[in-house]
Design an enzyme around this catalytic site. Sequence first.
Site, short mmCIF file in Angstrom:
data_model
loop_
_atom_site.label_atom_id
_atom_site.label_comp_id
_atom_site.label_asym_id
_atom_site.label_seq_id
_atom_site.Cartn_x
_atom_site.Cartn_y
_atom_site.Cartn_z
N ASP A 158 0.86 -1.18 0.00
CA ASP A 158 0.00 0.00 0.00
C ASP A 158 0.90 1.23 0.00
O ASP A 158 1.54 1.54 1.01
CB ASP A 158 -0.90 0.01 1.24
N LYS A 221 -6.97 3.38 -3.60
CA LYS A 221 -7.39 3.39 -2.19
C LYS A 221 -7.62 4.84 -1.75
O LYS A 221 -6.82 5.72 -2.06
CB LYS A 221 -6.31 2.71 -1.35
N LYS A 257 -10.35 0.31 -2.68
CA LYS A 257 -10.29 0.10 -1.24
C LYS A 257 -10.61 1.40 -0.50
O LYS A 257 -9.76 2.28 -0.40
CB LYS A 257 -8.91 -0.41 -0.82
#
Length: 321
Positions: A158, A221, A257
């Site tokens: 991430d 995300k 996400k």
Amino acid sequence: MTMPTNASAAAHALTDVTASDSTLRRFLDGLPGVDAVGLEGRAASLGTRSIKTTAKAYAIDLAISMVDLTTLEGADTPGKVRALGAKAVHPDPTDRTTPSTAAVCVYPDMVATAKEAVAGSTVKVASVATAFPAGRAPLGVKLADVREAVAAGADEIDMVIDRGAFLAGNYMKVYDEIVAVKEASGAARLKVIFETGELSTYDNIRRASWLGMLGGADFIKTSTGKVAVNATPANTLLMLEAVRDFRAQTGIQVGVKPAGGIRTTKDAIKFLVLVNETAGEDWLDNHWFRFGASSLLNDLLMQRQKLATGRYSGPDYVTVD
């Protein structure tokens, strides 16, 4: 842009837009503007949908399977990470029909511990990297962060974008960093975090979504969970529209996400409705949709027991993260 007639032509056309700073800027600044009132109205409308009890049971199990169970604190210890891994594998030790979560998400120095804790299960290990959460570090430091996490066994990375560069209009710098991190990630899937609460406008979120996907993101995300404004129905809806449209143009599917601020089963179900109604059923799978959360899982477990037994559990039914 005229929609290409096939996926390969589309992918080639979008490769051309990253050929130079000027072509990239022209493409991103040429994306349609976002109707904020319309976006927020649609998100609110979809959030009012009710579902039947049988569908709710399915939705709860689906949401559990989509959770990235997360601990990203300076006080994290190996013991805490091992406990988190055990909970991810068996969220409810008293009911082995409860699905495992999608992943545990930790800092790079805790990846090896997390990997050992979830060994033999379907749970992935995700690691934040690239000087999370601020992203204020030279590229070489960011790439070393990524390589350390991958070497320790991370299945997913991430990363955070350089919001300063993005807001200054230096899109090519952000794009080049995403490409470099994707390469350093190797076989690990890459989630690109925008920190939507710092991007100020929906137009910027749309531009960031396309920039992340052009750079090779496997997921886009919303947030780090470390700022005041994190995932919202409206910004998640906008990102779902982006991945839907990106697949229509390129044939490439990218996950989404939302992270931060999603705490209740009711919230999670609202987001699943957004996914189904916007991107479609293909995204209703933890390979393509995740919740970045720490407290959400506890509420999902309590609501799951309520459906099964007709009563809420006591306060000691779930562990407190």
